[in-house]
Design an enzyme around this catalytic site. Structure first.
Site, PDB file in Angstrom:
ATOM      1  N   GLY A  11       3.576 -30.061  -8.968  1.00 33.22           N
ATOM      2  CA  GLY A  11       2.414 -30.303  -9.836  1.00 33.22           C
ATOM      3  C   GLY A  11       2.015 -31.767  -9.789  1.00 33.22           C
ATOM      4  N   ARG A  72       2.801 -26.575  -2.932  1.00 30.35           N
ATOM      5  CA  ARG A  72       4.072 -25.896  -3.135  1.00 30.35           C
ATOM      6  C   ARG A  72       4.381 -25.207  -1.808  1.00 30.35           C
ATOM      7  NH1 ARG A  72       2.289 -25.760  -8.779  1.00 30.35           N
ATOM      8  NH2 ARG A  72       3.883 -26.993  -9.832  1.00 30.35           N
ATOM      9  N   CYS A  73       5.607 -25.205  -1.393  1.00 35.13           N
ATOM     10  CA  CYS A  73       5.933 -24.725  -0.053  1.00 35.13           C
ATOM     11  C   CYS A  73       7.212 -23.897  -0.094  1.00 35.13           C
ATOM     12  CB  CYS A  73       6.095 -25.932   0.875  1.00 35.13           C
ATOM     13  SG  CYS A  73       6.657 -25.503   2.527  1.00 35.13           S
ATOM     14  N   ASP A 103      11.132 -31.613 -11.000  1.00 35.20           N
ATOM     15  CA  ASP A 103      12.511 -31.205 -10.680  1.00 35.20           C
ATOM     16  C   ASP A 103      12.589 -30.315  -9.436  1.00 35.20           C
ATOM     17  OD1 ASP A 103      11.287 -29.170 -12.036  1.00 35.20           O
ATOM     18  OD2 ASP A 103      12.966 -28.735 -13.361  1.00 35.20           O
ATOM     19  N   THR A 125       5.609 -36.102 -13.364  1.00 37.31           N
ATOM     20  CA  THR A 125       5.199 -34.832 -13.972  1.00 37.31           C
ATOM     21  C   THR A 125       4.720 -35.126 -15.385  1.00 37.31           C
ATOM     22  OG1 THR A 125       6.037 -32.786 -14.971  1.00 37.31           O
ATOM     23  CG2 THR A 125       7.673 -34.425 -14.452  1.00 37.31           C
ATOM     24  N   ASP A 127       5.139 -33.270 -17.828  1.00 39.54           N
ATOM     25  CA  ASP A 127       5.975 -32.572 -18.813  1.00 39.54           C
ATOM     26  C   ASP A 127       7.075 -33.417 -19.445  1.00 39.54           C
ATOM     27  OD1 ASP A 127       4.628 -30.166 -18.619  1.00 39.54           O
ATOM     28  OD2 ASP A 127       5.790 -29.526 -16.889  1.00 39.54           O
ATOM     29  N   ASP A 129      10.081 -33.825 -18.452  1.00 39.18           N
ATOM     30  CA  ASP A 129      11.240 -32.924 -18.574  1.00 39.18           C
ATOM     31  C   ASP A 129      12.340 -33.220 -17.557  1.00 39.18           C
ATOM     32  OD1 ASP A 129       9.833 -32.184 -16.342  1.00 39.18           O
ATOM     33  OD2 ASP A 129       9.918 -30.038 -16.728  1.00 39.18           O
ATOM     34  N   GLY A 170       3.475 -27.109 -21.125  1.00 44.81           N
ATOM     35  CA  GLY A 170       4.919 -27.230 -21.392  1.00 44.81           C
ATOM     36  C   GLY A 170       5.563 -25.863 -21.399  1.00 44.81           C
ATOM     37  N   ARG A 171       5.890 -25.366 -20.201  1.00 42.07           N
ATOM     38  CA  ARG A 171       6.499 -24.029 -20.115  1.00 42.07           C
ATOM     39  C   ARG A 171       7.921 -24.050 -20.664  1.00 42.07           C
ATOM     40  NH1 ARG A 171       3.311 -22.663 -15.542  1.00 42.07           N
ATOM     41  NH2 ARG A 171       4.590 -23.929 -14.179  1.00 42.07           N
ATOM     42  N   GLY A 185      -0.640 -35.904 -36.314  1.00 43.90           N
ATOM     43  CA  GLY A 185      -0.361 -35.402 -37.655  1.00 43.90           C
ATOM     44  C   GLY A 185      -0.537 -33.901 -37.805  1.00 43.90           C
ATOM     45  N   ALA A 186      -0.085 -33.157 -36.794  1.00 49.84           N
ATOM     46  CA  ALA A 186      -0.223 -31.694 -36.870  1.00 49.84           C
ATOM     47  C   ALA A 186       0.656 -31.136 -37.990  1.00 49.84           C
ATOM     48  CB  ALA A 186       0.171 -31.066 -35.537  1.00 49.84           C
ATOM     49  N   GLU A 222       2.885 -24.083 -24.361  1.00 51.96           N
ATOM     50  CA  GLU A 222       2.624 -22.783 -23.713  1.00 51.96           C
ATOM     51  C   GLU A 222       3.885 -21.926 -23.557  1.00 51.96           C
ATOM     52  OE1 GLU A 222       2.383 -24.922 -19.327  1.00 51.96           O
ATOM     53  OE2 GLU A 222       1.277 -23.081 -19.620  1.00 51.96           O
ATOM     54  N   HIS A 249      -5.951 -27.291 -17.763  1.00 51.28           N
ATOM     55  CA  HIS A 249      -5.743 -28.287 -16.716  1.00 51.28           C
ATOM     56  C   HIS A 249      -6.365 -29.649 -16.975  1.00 51.28           C
ATOM     57  CE1 HIS A 249      -3.942 -25.060 -14.402  1.00 51.28           C
ATOM     58  NE2 HIS A 249      -3.387 -26.031 -13.713  1.00 51.28           N
ATOM     59  N   GLN A 251      -5.400 -31.488 -18.960  1.00 52.92           N
ATOM     60  CA  GLN A 251      -4.219 -32.318 -19.282  1.00 52.92           C
ATOM     61  C   GLN A 251      -3.599 -32.959 -18.042  1.00 52.92           C
ATOM     62  OE1 GLN A 251      -1.670 -30.049 -22.462  1.00 52.92           O
ATOM     63  NE2 GLN A 251      -3.035 -28.578 -21.490  1.00 52.92           N
ATOM     64  N   ARG A 252      -3.919 -32.426 -16.876  1.00 56.35           N
ATOM     65  CA  ARG A 252      -3.331 -32.960 -15.637  1.00 56.35           C
ATOM     66  C   ARG A 252      -4.161 -34.083 -15.026  1.00 56.35           C
ATOM     67  NH1 ARG A 252      -0.918 -28.999 -12.163  1.00 56.35           N
ATOM     68  NH2 ARG A 252       0.960 -28.277 -13.168  1.00 56.35           N
TER      69      ARG A 252
HETATM   70  P1  ADP Z   1       7.738 -29.689  -9.320  1.00 55.98           P
HETATM   71  O1  ADP Z   1       8.263 -30.670  -8.327  1.00 55.98           O
HETATM   72  O2  ADP Z   1       6.489 -30.137  -9.990  1.00 55.98           O
HETATM   73  O3  ADP Z   1       8.817 -29.212 -10.260  1.00 55.98           O
HETATM   74  P2  ADP Z   1       7.934 -27.124  -7.862  1.00 55.98           P
HETATM   75  O4  ADP Z   1       9.040 -26.606  -8.704  1.00 55.98           O
HETATM   76  O5  ADP Z   1       6.825 -26.209  -7.539  1.00 55.98           O
HETATM   77  O6  ADP Z   1       7.220 -28.405  -8.494  1.00 55.98           O
HETATM   78  O7  ADP Z   1       8.572 -27.665  -6.513  1.00 55.98           O
HETATM   79  C1  ADP Z   1       7.762 -28.261  -5.519  1.00 55.98           C
HETATM   80  C2  ADP Z   1       8.268 -27.892  -4.147  1.00 55.98           C
HETATM   81  O8  ADP Z   1       9.603 -28.402  -3.975  1.00 55.98           O
HETATM   82  C3  ADP Z   1       8.400 -26.419  -3.852  1.00 55.98           C
HETATM   83  O9  ADP Z   1       7.197 -25.799  -3.497  1.00 55.98           O
HETATM   84  C4  ADP Z   1       9.375 -26.428  -2.688  1.00 55.98           C
HETATM   85  O10 ADP Z   1       8.724 -26.763  -1.474  1.00 55.98           O
HETATM   86  C5  ADP Z   1      10.323 -27.570  -3.074  1.00 55.98           C
HETATM   87  N1  ADP Z   1      11.512 -26.993  -3.739  1.00 55.98           N
HETATM   88  C6  ADP Z   1      11.631 -26.514  -4.993  1.00 55.98           C
HETATM   89  N2  ADP Z   1      12.867 -26.016  -5.228  1.00 55.98           N
HETATM   90  C7  ADP Z   1      13.553 -26.170  -4.075  1.00 55.98           C
HETATM   91  C8  ADP Z   1      14.881 -25.846  -3.650  1.00 55.98           C
HETATM   92  N3  ADP Z   1      15.761 -25.254  -4.467  1.00 55.98           N
HETATM   93  N4  ADP Z   1      15.237 -26.168  -2.385  1.00 55.98           N
HETATM   94  C9  ADP Z   1      14.368 -26.764  -1.554  1.00 55.98           C
HETATM   95  N5  ADP Z   1      13.105 -27.077  -1.878  1.00 55.98           N
HETATM   96  C10 ADP Z   1      12.695 -26.802  -3.118  1.00 55.98           C
END
Ligand code: ADP
Length: 319
Positions: A11, A72-73, A103, A125, A127, A129, A170-171, A185-186, A222, A249, A251-252
């Site tokens: 994100g 995302r991949c 993360d 991020t 978040d 988090d 915030g999931r 002040g919510a 959320e 969105h 917020q992003r």
């Molecule tokens: P964020 O970094 O915002 O938490 P994602 O959780 O979607 O976003 O993770 C971003 C990308 O990081 C994923 O699309 C993937 O390519 C890679 N990724 C996430 N988790 C793993 C994992 N356990 N091992 C390898 N690559 C990962």
């Protein structure tokens, strides 16, 4: 190390550009060549990699989003995908990589480091988090976007004597909701880390209404559930006119705040320092305004927790 790379992944968050700028300029300051990887790990696998110069990152410090784009991949989660990524890095002669993201992206950085390719993570991020840092890049900007929106909603809420439920991002993490709730002040703040009783929410609203409050604001992260459903239930039970706004969105996006630009500049530069010192598998962070680094492993093993003192304070101030 004579050549390093930088990518943004997962994100996006406001301030990522300022972090990229810091990585690029810090590397060049140390006579290290710097390569930008486009579209996160997807671009790493497909080799969308380009050398960056001082001027490549001019005029981006104030822009939201990320000039390197993000993606995302799924393929990168496989060993084959990770091997392909390392082949590309080797092809370009890149010896270390700065990964800016959340993360999930840190998991990827950890995997590359385990395969022998040194990575350092920069927490980006909205978040807030990620364990191991008090703040993540983008949190402050998102928070200010929320506050601006709530202030506007508050004006109309007062004029119409309405109850407003505002759903924020915030999931799994309630920081945005909690900080926004405190800053605005919510009456009630619902976050995924804390259980709540609808009866309490209703009792608070009725109490406020009985003492003549013109409006009420309830902030829902959320991850707690649908703001729309919560709004319906409140209206049914209190008979108070209730409206729901899902901020989504917006917020992003937006120009990063000064706090995020400064944080991004400090963390980006620190990440380059670590790589040049020969460190790997680390994340950079800020704790009590000091730059720190931790093993990504340790950070990922911990669970993000909201600050209980802040949560308690929010309750004490919204009686
Ligand atoms: P964020 O970094 O915002 O938490 P994602 O959780 O979607 O976003 O993770 C971003 C990308 O990081 C994923 O699309 C993937 O390519 C890679 N990724 C996430 N988790 C793993 C994992 N356990 N091992 C390898 N690559 C990962």
């Amino acid at each position: 190390m004579k050549r390093i790379g930088v990518l943004t992944s997962g994100g996006d968050s406001p301030g990522m550009n300022a972090a990229i700028r810091a990585v690029v300029r810090k590397a060049i300051y140390h006579d290290v060549e710097i390569f930008g990887v486009y579209y996160g790990y997807a671009g790493l696998i497909s080799g969308q990699i380009e050398k960056l110069e001082i001027g490549s990152v001019g005029d981006i410090i104030h822009r939201g989003g990320t000039m390197l784009y993000t993606a995302r991949c799924e393929e990168f989660k496989t060993i084959e995908g990770q091997k392909k990524a390392i082949e590309q890095l080797n092809k370009f002669g890149i010896e270390g990589l700065v990964v800016i993201g959340g993360d999930g992206s840190f998991q990827g950085a950890k995997k590359l480091t385990e395969h022998g390719f040194p990575c350092v993570g920069v927490p980006g991020t909205i978040d807030n988090d990620i364990p191991g840092t008090d703040f993540t890049i983008g949190f402050d900007t998102a928070l200010n976007t929320i506050i601006e929106a709530i202030d506007k909603i508050r004006d109309t809420a007062t004029s119409h004597e309405r109850t407003y439920v505002i759903e924020v991002m915030g999931r799994d993490a309630g920081d945005l909701a909690l900080w926004a709730g405190l800053a605005d002040g919510a009456e009630t703040i619902l976050i995924p880390e804390e259980n709540y009783e609808m009866d309490d929410v209703i009792a608070r609203l009725k109490r406020g209404h009985a003492r003549g409050k013109k409006h009420s604001i309830i902030i829902v992260a959320e991850g707690v559930g649908s703001g729309i459903d919560i709004g319906k239930e409140i209206q049914e039970q209190t008979k108070l006119e209730t409206r729901v706004t899902v901020l989504g969105h917006i917020q992003r996006g937006g120009s990063p705040t000064a706090a995020d630009r400064v944080l991004a500049s400090r963390l980006g530069a620190k990440a380059v320092e670590l790589l040049l010192e020969g460190q790997a598998g680390k994340m950079v962070g800020i704790e009590s305004n000091e730059l720190v680094s931790h093993d990504i492993d340790d950070a990922l093993a911990k669970k993000h927790a909201v600050d209980q003192r802040m949560y308690q304070l929010s309750k004490e101030l919204s009686i």
